[in-house]
Design an enzyme around this catalytic site. Structure first.
Site, PDB file in Angstrom:
ATOM      1  N   ARG A 145     -25.386  -2.294   7.865  1.00 41.80           N
ATOM      2  CA  ARG A 145     -24.994  -3.695   7.734  1.00 41.80           C
ATOM      3  C   ARG A 145     -25.274  -4.489   9.012  1.00 41.80           C
ATOM      4  NH1 ARG A 145     -19.390  -4.168   4.648  1.00 41.80           N
ATOM      5  NH2 ARG A 145     -20.641  -5.286   3.147  1.00 41.80           N
ATOM      6  N   GLU A 187     -19.071  -5.542  10.800  1.00 41.24           N
ATOM      7  CA  GLU A 187     -19.979  -4.766  11.641  1.00 41.24           C
ATOM      8  C   GLU A 187     -21.031  -5.634  12.324  1.00 41.24           C
ATOM      9  OE1 GLU A 187     -18.222  -2.088   8.552  1.00 41.24           O
ATOM     10  OE2 GLU A 187     -19.232  -4.037   8.495  1.00 41.24           O
ATOM     11  N   LYS A 220       0.846  -1.189   0.000  1.00 42.73           N
ATOM     12  CA  LYS A 220       0.000   0.000   0.000  1.00 42.73           C
ATOM     13  C   LYS A 220       0.885   1.244   0.000  1.00 42.73           C
ATOM     14  CE  LYS A 220      -4.263   1.470   2.316  1.00 42.73           C
ATOM     15  NZ  LYS A 220      -5.196   1.136   3.406  1.00 42.73           N
TER      16      LYS A 220
END
Length: 643
Positions: free
Chosen positions: A394, A366, A281
């Site tokens: 969610r 979640e 990244k």
């Protein structure tokens, strides 16, 4: 003209020679740093997938073959290679979306920028191709190792593996989602990376043996003797192959030729394949690589040379929450924090530094966060689950059935509530008030400034027999807006004659208070008396708010959630139940998906500008006044038409 400027679509990319690809990758990275530093956006993730995206478009025939990007924030390179190279208005109204957008290109498939969904999309597309006889089409889904911490990804893998449809799952393994990836999946992928290093070491032993000498023979014999035992113990690819998925990798994700070779092998297989690609990244940009917190996952406007953010003044809502959590944690040993892979963005970083054993990162999960919080509450803790407002969607079932049904004392703190601006339709936090209103016993607060945020957070964590929710918006917190009185839980902010009753009761929800104070000034300029009230706790409706409404001639509710089922709807229901006939207007966001753009501009376009609200209220009051006068005239026997 550079190589990137010559790419108008994937066919141009496929025409390049392999030796040209490193130069193209360098151009793409330079473009991304220059473009995103001007507009803000997801920089680190895109710097990490340059070679991978180049290889995908050289191997697969998009849009006939379908490429699905999980979360979608790493699709900038994909946009560049499919003819979208004007990034001057990235994430601004009228400019490119920060996520895939079907309105922009036929190469974009999935717009939902919530994580862990790509594999389900890929499974569905592959089934559709099979049933329609299009057996020559392929589906490739790019999913990060962070997204594999989400349960939905594994539900999809279970189905993909059960059939022999040609679905290629590209695992972009950079050891991070927003922050470092955690959990068993992260450990497994680390094992795969370790095994690759072991194979490199074995190759070194072979080369040493060829050159001769005792050290080389000793190294080779030792490593070769260990190989079977290590493989039997670790069996790194076994997790995927036991599911029925062919495994290819690990592959160096920054070697475009190697990635292309692996993808061609996977494409020709004809069944489900995992291609494990290791990337970095923030690749190629020193400020991103030096930033341990997030590798420049998402940035605002920055200096492209140094990576330093453009100076801004004032505290954010998130930073106020972060400070208050630390203060609460000092006196409440039972308060713990839960994050779904976003400890820093949601403000739990300072709490984690102060109390590292009391913060739990569950990954992009979640649903698990909510139910695990219910379990913690049952064990005597008070969990604070901090997520973006859009991601509470969610976990709604878990909030309803696991937290509320069990009367668990869990506090949900929703960052980025209301209109978030540049991230667009899937990231606006506009559904939380409507959804949570359905949950029995739940209490929801919407602070208007830093002081009320601190007060309401403390009030929320004091509730031990029901879920509580605290919501606040993105950006800077306004200066404190003190109340002149409190009635019930509500704060009266303006209105000298509020006890006797003015013409209009203006109900200002949370971050909309500053706009409503502007509305009030405009109403008074038109001779309309007005009381401005902040309900503070908007769910359930405070009886004191119903009493205030009954003492006024007109009620207007201004909120930054969706109109259907929101605060205005809840207050209207409460007025009907109390036989209060005061007419009510609701000013809220329309029942549609709202595109990306500036927050203020989006609110204005939705009819939430102070000018528009004031005009509509003045018109409604005038109509009611005229109607009352007409009714009085019609009832007077001394007055006749034409008399």
């Amino acid at each position: 003209m550079g190589l990137l400027a010559s790419i108008t679509g994937p066919e141009d990319l496929r025409a390049l020679a392999p030796e040209q690809l490193p130069a193209l990758a360098a151009e793409v990275r330079d473009f991304l740093v220059r473009a995103v530093s001007r507009t803000g956006g997801h920089l680190g993730p895109n710097l990490g997938v340059v070679e991978l995206t180049i290889a995908l478009h050289r191997v697969f025939d998009s849009p006939r073959d379908r490429l699905v990007f999980d979360t979608g924030h790493q699709s900038y390179v994909h946009k560049l290679l499919t003819g979208r190279q004007d990034f001057s208005r990235l994430r601004e109204a009228g400019g490119l979306s920060g996520y895939p957008s079907r309105a922009e290109s036929e190469h974009d498939v999935v717009e939902n920028s919530h994580a862990s969904t790509s594999l389900s999309w890929a499974d569905g597309l592959a089934k559709a191709f099979e049933l329609s006889g299009q057996t020559d089409r392929r589906v490739a889904a790019v999913v990060g190792d962070g997204a594999l911490t989400g349960g939905m990804a594994w539900e999809a893998l279970n189905n993909i593996a059960a059939a022999q449809r040609p679905v290629i799952v590209v695992v972009n393994d950079n050891e991070r989602s927003y922050a470092p990836t955690i959990g068993g999946m992260a450990t497994h992928l680390a094992t795969l990376r370790t095994t690759r290093e072991y194979e490199k070491l074995l190759d070194w032993g072979k080369q040493s043996l060829r050159r001769g000498g005792a050290p080389g023979r000793f190294a080779y014999d030792t490593l070769h003797g260990m190989k079977k035992g290590i493989k039997d113990i670790v069996a790194p690819q076994g997790l995927f192959e036991d599911l029925g998925l062919k495994y290819v990798g690990p592959v160096d994700g920054h070697d475009a030729v190697a990635v292309e070779h692996a993808l061609r092998r996977a494409r020709s297989y004809g069944g489900p394949v995992i291609v494990h690609v290791i990337t970095q990244k923030g690749r190629g940009y020193k400020p991103a690589l030096d930033n341990d917190a997030d590798h420049f996952h998402a940035v605002g406007v920055i200096d492209p040379e140094t990576g330093e953010a453009q100076a801004s003044s004032g505290s954010s809502w998130t930073s106020v929450f972060a400070e208050e959590m630390v203060a609460i944690g000092e006196v409440r040993r039972d308060v713990v924090g839960i994050t779904a892979a976003m400890q820093i963005p949601v403000g739990l970083g300072p709490f984690a530094r102060a109390h590292p054993e009391r913060v739990f990162d569950v990954g992009i999960a979640e649903q698990h966060a909510a139910t695990s919080a219910a379990g913690m509450a049952a064990g005597g803790l008070h969990p604070v689950v901090a997520v973006y407002a859009t991601f509470l969607n969610r976990a709604f079932d878990q909030l309803l059935m696991d937290v509320a049904l069990h009367r668990a004392g869990v506090t949900f703190v929703l960052d980025r509530a209301g209109v978030t601006g540049p991230d667009g339709a899937s990231h606006h936090g506009v559904w939380d008030m409507a959804l949570t209103r359905l949950v029995p016993g739940l209490r929801l607060a919407a602070p208007r400034d830093a002081t009320t945020l601190r007060e309401e957070l403390r009030e929320a964590v004091a509730v031990e027999d029901a879920p509580t929710v605290l919501r606040f918006s993105k950006g800077k917190v306004p200066a404190d807006l003190p109340a002149i009185a409190r009635t019930g839980h509500a704060d009266v902010l303006e209105g000298e004659r509020w006890r006797e009753g003015d013409d209009v009761l203006l109900v200002a929800v949370g971050a909309m208070v500053p706009r409503c104070l502007d509305v009030a000034a405009r109403l008074r300029a038109h001779g309309v008396g007005v009381t401005v009230v902040d309900p503070r706790w908007v769910t359930p409706v405070d009886p004191a708010l119903v009493e205030l409404a009954a003492s006024h001639r007109h009620v207007a509710v201004v909120e930054d959630g969706c109109e259907a089922g929101g605060v205005g709807s809840a207050l209207a229901d409460a007025l009907r139940a109390a036989d209060v006939t005061t007419p009510l207007q609701t000013f809220a966001l329309p029942q549609r998906f709202v595109d990306h753009g500036g927050r203020d501009a989006i609110l204005d376009e939705a009819g939430l500008s102070p000018q528009h609200v004031a005009r509509r209220v003045v018109e409604a009051v005038a109509r009611r006044t005229q109607g009352s006068q007409d009714a009085d005239t019609a009832g007077d026997p001394a007055v006749r038409p034409g008399g």
